[in-house]
Design an enzyme around this catalytic site. Structure first.
Site, PDB file in Angstrom:
ATOM      1  N   ASN A  86       0.834  -1.209   0.000  1.00 24.10           N
ATOM      2  CA  ASN A  86       0.000   0.000   0.000  1.00 24.10           C
ATOM      3  C   ASN A  86       0.878   1.272   0.000  1.00 24.10           C
ATOM      4  O   ASN A  86       2.041   1.211  -0.341  1.00 24.10           O
ATOM      5  CB  ASN A  86      -1.026  -0.027   1.136  1.00 24.10           C
ATOM      6  CG  ASN A  86      -2.328   0.655   0.726  1.00 24.10           C
ATOM      7  OD1 ASN A  86      -2.330   1.751   0.173  1.00 24.10           O
ATOM      8  ND2 ASN A  86      -3.440  -0.002   0.993  1.00 24.10           N
ATOM      9  N   HIS A 112       3.161  -0.197  -2.810  1.00 24.33           N
ATOM     10  CA  HIS A 112       3.577  -1.601  -2.781  1.00 24.33           C
ATOM     11  C   HIS A 112       5.097  -1.783  -2.856  1.00 24.33           C
ATOM     12  O   HIS A 112       5.603  -2.642  -3.587  1.00 24.33           O
ATOM     13  CB  HIS A 112       2.883  -2.378  -3.904  1.00 24.33           C
ATOM     14  CG  HIS A 112       1.384  -2.438  -3.752  1.00 24.33           C
ATOM     15  ND1 HIS A 112       0.755  -2.474  -2.534  1.00 24.33           N
ATOM     16  CD2 HIS A 112       0.375  -2.471  -4.686  1.00 24.33           C
ATOM     17  CE1 HIS A 112      -0.561  -2.539  -2.720  1.00 24.33           C
ATOM     18  NE2 HIS A 112      -0.821  -2.518  -4.003  1.00 24.33           N
ATOM     19  N   HIS A 181      -1.984  -9.986  -2.691  1.00 20.77           N
ATOM     20  CA  HIS A 181      -2.805  -9.123  -3.548  1.00 20.77           C
ATOM     21  C   HIS A 181      -3.641  -9.948  -4.537  1.00 20.77           C
ATOM     22  O   HIS A 181      -3.717  -9.611  -5.722  1.00 20.77           O
ATOM     23  CB  HIS A 181      -1.898  -8.129  -4.269  1.00 20.77           C
ATOM     24  CG  HIS A 181      -2.564  -6.867  -4.688  1.00 20.77           C
ATOM     25  ND1 HIS A 181      -3.574  -6.826  -5.625  1.00 20.77           N
ATOM     26  CD2 HIS A 181      -2.383  -5.593  -4.301  1.00 20.77           C
ATOM     27  CE1 HIS A 181      -3.968  -5.575  -5.787  1.00 20.77           C
ATOM     28  NE2 HIS A 181      -3.270  -4.805  -4.990  1.00 20.77           N
ATOM     29  N   SER A 182      -4.292 -11.019  -4.054  1.00 25.09           N
ATOM     30  CA  SER A 182      -5.168 -11.800  -4.939  1.00 25.09           C
ATOM     31  C   SER A 182      -6.447 -11.032  -5.238  1.00 25.09           C
ATOM     32  O   SER A 182      -7.002 -10.372  -4.362  1.00 25.09           O
ATOM     33  CB  SER A 182      -5.530 -13.130  -4.284  1.00 25.09           C
ATOM     34  OG  SER A 182      -4.409 -13.996  -4.289  1.00 25.09           O
ATOM     35  N   TYR A 183      -6.897 -11.150  -6.481  1.00 31.74           N
ATOM     36  CA  TYR A 183      -8.202 -10.622  -6.891  1.00 31.74           C
ATOM     37  C   TYR A 183      -9.145 -11.814  -6.953  1.00 31.74           C
ATOM     38  O   TYR A 183      -8.897 -12.758  -7.708  1.00 31.74           O
ATOM     39  CB  TYR A 183      -8.150 -10.024  -8.291  1.00 31.74           C
ATOM     40  CG  TYR A 183      -7.364  -8.756  -8.465  1.00 31.74           C
ATOM     41  CD1 TYR A 183      -5.968  -8.760  -8.406  1.00 31.74           C
ATOM     42  CD2 TYR A 183      -7.999  -7.553  -8.753  1.00 31.74           C
ATOM     43  CE1 TYR A 183      -5.245  -7.594  -8.603  1.00 31.74           C
ATOM     44  CE2 TYR A 183      -7.275  -6.378  -8.956  1.00 31.74           C
ATOM     45  CZ  TYR A 183      -5.906  -6.417  -8.874  1.00 31.74           C
ATOM     46  OH  TYR A 183      -5.181  -5.266  -9.084  1.00 31.74           O
ATOM     47  N   ASP A 253     -11.622   1.397  -2.559  1.00 34.15           N
ATOM     48  CA  ASP A 253     -10.173   1.178  -2.492  1.00 34.15           C
ATOM     49  C   ASP A 253      -9.722   1.810  -1.182  1.00 34.15           C
ATOM     50  O   ASP A 253      -8.986   2.789  -1.163  1.00 34.15           O
ATOM     51  CB  ASP A 253      -9.486   1.820  -3.709  1.00 34.15           C
ATOM     52  CG  ASP A 253      -8.057   1.339  -3.898  1.00 34.15           C
ATOM     53  OD1 ASP A 253      -7.564   0.592  -3.029  1.00 34.15           O
ATOM     54  OD2 ASP A 253      -7.437   1.719  -4.916  1.00 34.15           O
ATOM     55  N   GLU A 316      -6.968  -7.112   0.961  1.00 25.65           N
ATOM     56  CA  GLU A 316      -5.546  -7.087   1.291  1.00 25.65           C
ATOM     57  C   GLU A 316      -5.407  -6.852   2.790  1.00 25.65           C
ATOM     58  O   GLU A 316      -5.516  -5.711   3.251  1.00 25.65           O
ATOM     59  CB  GLU A 316      -4.847  -5.984   0.500  1.00 25.65           C
ATOM     60  CG  GLU A 316      -4.978  -6.127  -0.994  1.00 25.65           C
ATOM     61  CD  GLU A 316      -4.795  -4.790  -1.735  1.00 25.65           C
ATOM     62  OE1 GLU A 316      -3.759  -4.134  -1.562  1.00 25.65           O
ATOM     63  OE2 GLU A 316      -5.718  -4.397  -2.471  1.00 25.65           O
TER      64      GLU A 316
HETATM   65  C1  GLA Z   1      -3.961  -1.671  -4.342  1.00 26.23           C
HETATM   66  C2  GLA Z   1      -4.233  -0.225  -4.333  1.00 26.23           C
HETATM   67  C3  GLA Z   1      -5.008   0.147  -5.544  1.00 26.23           C
HETATM   68  C4  GLA Z   1      -4.281  -0.276  -6.803  1.00 26.23           C
HETATM   69  C5  GLA Z   1      -3.968  -1.735  -6.721  1.00 26.23           C
HETATM   70  C6  GLA Z   1      -3.106  -2.192  -7.866  1.00 26.23           C
HETATM   71  O1  GLA Z   1      -5.089  -2.385  -4.119  1.00 26.23           O
HETATM   72  O2  GLA Z   1      -4.915   0.193  -3.170  1.00 26.23           O
HETATM   73  O3  GLA Z   1      -5.196   1.531  -5.560  1.00 26.23           O
HETATM   74  O4  GLA Z   1      -3.090   0.444  -6.931  1.00 26.23           O
HETATM   75  O5  GLA Z   1      -3.288  -2.032  -5.539  1.00 26.23           O
HETATM   76  O6  GLA Z   1      -3.628  -1.833  -9.102  1.00 26.23           O
END
Ligand code: GLA
Length: 352
Positions: A86, A112, A181-183, A253, A316
């Protein structure tokens, strides 16, 4: 559950090379889950979980080829973010009066861990009981951070859960914040947007952001805002509402301040189409709920399909963004002789 159901099998296959270093894919499976994790970025590339009819699908976004990970420098898909996951305002902070600068692609913050974070590193790896352990030694001065940091990330399967254990030690005072950072898309990787998923977050408060997405330092109540997920809501229900915080981030976010301490419930997600659920527990004080707002179709999966806006959401687990510059936030400073220890569990199931 029988001993056979609990059995975890781990396999290693060669996946490619990065800067001459071998990159492998580790596939770990038991009767409930199959996950693949690579030592490039200690990145989770897939998690196959059953739906309410027992049909398996990959519930995280990712790629089948290493080249696709090398090409994608902006989504952090599945990777371990570090040394500081972050944002750090202006990429600048001080420890004990010494000031440090982190190189950044962004004008207003480092994200990050700087331009070459832990997500871009080739980690060493070892198969361990029920999983794989990845190790990275980040040298003193790596991306501007002080101290040699030795990090271990252990992924293990426990029944229908993927457990992640982080440990870290340093030889000089430094700051550390580690996350995965998995989606997720519980309908499956190609299942459209996650706007229909229902989400619950165990957080009475969150850290509001300023115009450049840095926390203002306030812990604000979620009550009366579209960030109130104490009762489940569809992710899409309020995402377009006239709310300044949502406008600033183009959706969700934000860092949520988790209620309670120790290993406890952070979040629950449910996809009404497949019946799949995800339950997240963590020892961390916060969780960044990110609704995939910056996915814009420019990143293409290995089958040629673009990852569109809201194609996945991240949970996250973490310390709060910009903690190195916020004395009131839980500290992210790690000193020699101390051991960072953090646990996050992603449990997959189906709604009863
Ligand atoms: C994190 C950040 C987002 C974005 C993603 C990567 O989740 O909080 O703003 O930068 O990483 O795209």
């Amino acid at each position: 559950m029988s001993a056979l159901d609990m059995l975890v099998v781990a396999q290693k296959t060669h996946w490619g090379t990065v800067d001459g270093e071998p990159v492998d894919l580790y596939t770990i499976s038991n009767s409930s889950l199959t996950t693949s994790i690579t030592n490039f970025g200690a990145c989770v590339t897939s998690i196959e979980a059953p739906d309410e009819n027992g049909a398996k699908a990959d519930v995280v976004l990712g790629f089948k080829k290493l080249d696709d990970y090398l090409r994608d420098e902006k989504t952090y898909m599945g990777a371990i973010a570090g040394r500081y996951a972050n944002r750090i305002a202006d990429g600048t902070f001080a420890i004990d009066g010494s000031v440090y600068h982190i190189p950044s692609r962004h004008r207003d913050y480092a994200l990050h861990g700087g331009t070459i974070g832990f997500d871009r590193k080739v980690w060493s790896a070892a198969i361990i009981p029920n999983g794989v352990e990845f190790t990275l030694v980040s040298p003193d001065g790596d991306m501007g951070f002080p101290g040699t940091l030795t990090v271990h990330v252990r992924y293990t399967l426990e029944s229908s859960s993927l457990r992640i254990e982080y440990t870290a030690t340093t030889d000089k005072p430094t700051v550390v914040n580690l996350t995965n950072h998995s989606y997720f898309n519980l309908a499956g990787r190609s299942g459209g947007t996650v706007l229909d998923h229902e989400l619950m977050l165990n957080a009475d408060r969150y850290t509001p952001i300023d115009a450049v997405m840095i926390p203002t330092g306030v812990l604000a109540p979620v009550s009366g805002t579209p960030l109130d997920f104490r009762q489940s809501h569809r992710i899409g229900e309020r995402i377009q509402s006239e709310d300044e915080q949502l406008k600033l981030a183009g959706g969700y976010d934000h860092n949520f301040v988790l209620n309670g301490e120790g290993l406890r419930l952070a979040a629950k997600a449910f996809d009404p189409h497949s019946g799949r659920t995800l339950t997240v527990s963590t020892t961390e004080p916060g969780v960044q709920f990110y609704s995939g707002n910056f996915l814009d179709g420019s990143v293409i999966d290995s089958d040629g399909r673009p990852y569109e806006k809201y194609a996945g959401f991240c949970l996250e687990t973490q310390h709060f963004p910009n903690s190195p510059n916020e004395a009131e936030f839980p500290s992210t400073i790690l000193r020699p002789g101390q051991m960072l220890h953090s646990t996050t569990i992603f449990e997959f199931g189906v709604q009863e």
